[in-house]
Design an enzyme around this catalytic site. Sequence first.
Site, PDB file in Angstrom:
ATOM      1  CE1 TYR A  14      -3.829  -2.363   0.719  1.00  0.00           C
ATOM      2  CE2 TYR A  14      -2.351  -3.325   2.353  1.00  0.00           C
ATOM      3  CZ  TYR A  14      -3.505  -3.391   1.588  1.00  0.00           C
ATOM      4  OH  TYR A  14      -4.335  -4.488   1.700  1.00  0.00           O
ATOM      5  CG  HIS A  19      -6.836   5.066   1.436  1.00  0.00           C
ATOM      6  ND1 HIS A  19      -7.616   6.184   1.695  1.00  0.00           N
ATOM      7  CD2 HIS A  19      -7.412   4.052   2.146  1.00  0.00           C
ATOM      8  CE1 HIS A  19      -8.608   5.853   2.505  1.00  0.00           C
ATOM      9  NE2 HIS A  19      -8.509   4.573   2.804  1.00  0.00           N
ATOM     10  CE1 TYR A  64      -3.290  -3.687   6.034  1.00  0.00           C
ATOM     11  CE2 TYR A  64      -3.189  -4.770   8.183  1.00  0.00           C
ATOM     12  CZ  TYR A  64      -2.783  -4.679   6.858  1.00  0.00           C
ATOM     13  OH  TYR A  64      -1.866  -5.570   6.366  1.00  0.00           O
ATOM     14  CG  ASN A  66     -11.468   0.351   7.596  1.00  0.00           C
ATOM     15  OD1 ASN A  66     -11.053   1.263   6.894  1.00  0.00           O
ATOM     16  ND2 ASN A  66     -12.259  -0.595   7.133  1.00  0.00           N
ATOM     17  CG  ASN A 112     -14.265   3.316   6.386  1.00  0.00           C
ATOM     18  OD1 ASN A 112     -15.366   3.703   6.751  1.00  0.00           O
ATOM     19  ND2 ASN A 112     -14.105   2.504   5.351  1.00  0.00           N
TER      20      ASN A 112
END
Length: 240
Positions: A14, A19, A64, A66, A112
């Site tokens: 990632y 993001h 992560y 969220n 989120n």
Amino acid sequence: MLIIAGLGNPGSKYAGNRHNIGFLAVDAIHRRHSFSPWSKKFKAAIAEGELGGEKVLLIKPQTYMNLSGEAVGEAMRFYKLQPADLVAIYDELDLPAGKARLKTGGGHGGHNGIKSLDAHCGKEYRRLRLGIGHPGVKEMVQNHVLGDFAKADNAWLEPLLDTLADNADMLVRNEDSQLMNKIALALGGKADEEKPRKDSEKKPAGQSHIRQARNNNQPKLPATGPMADMLKKMFGNKGE
């Protein structure tokens, strides 16, 4: 003490995602200033240092996106900090790429990571949103957000991150509008313009200042006497 939390997802998979622009921003601040090496604590990667003479903790949650609030909330409780002592940096779909906005409090906008921070840290913290642009249709949002920045994006991404890192001490001094102006100028935009005047200060609609002056200084014509008779002969009476 101030916590600057960049939001993102951990791992090389990632690392270059849109993001993860929050991680990229905090990394840029870390490189530019004298912070300790990254270490693991509070379910996060953390680094300690100073900005503008104040102690600052950089934090990248490793939970992560969220669950970001679990890590940041744990750090805030450990240091006995309030929401006002937190700045969260994260991606914003609804801002054009390269635009930035900074404000205290507000909604999560469907993000989120911010939902999690709101739940664990309270809502009255400062939110630095960095625009990544919208793909145009809802069906493409996930691939856009979890997709890597394109090479062409470096034209705005690098000056954005560099300017933020160079002026990170403004976050400590609460010079939010000045920081936004610097970022806007670095990206080729304009600084915030002067606010419009209040309605009571505005000129009457549809009239220039010259027209207003004319209206206020019209001469009064004589209604009787020799001069009035001469004017009637020259121009006649109105309405005839």
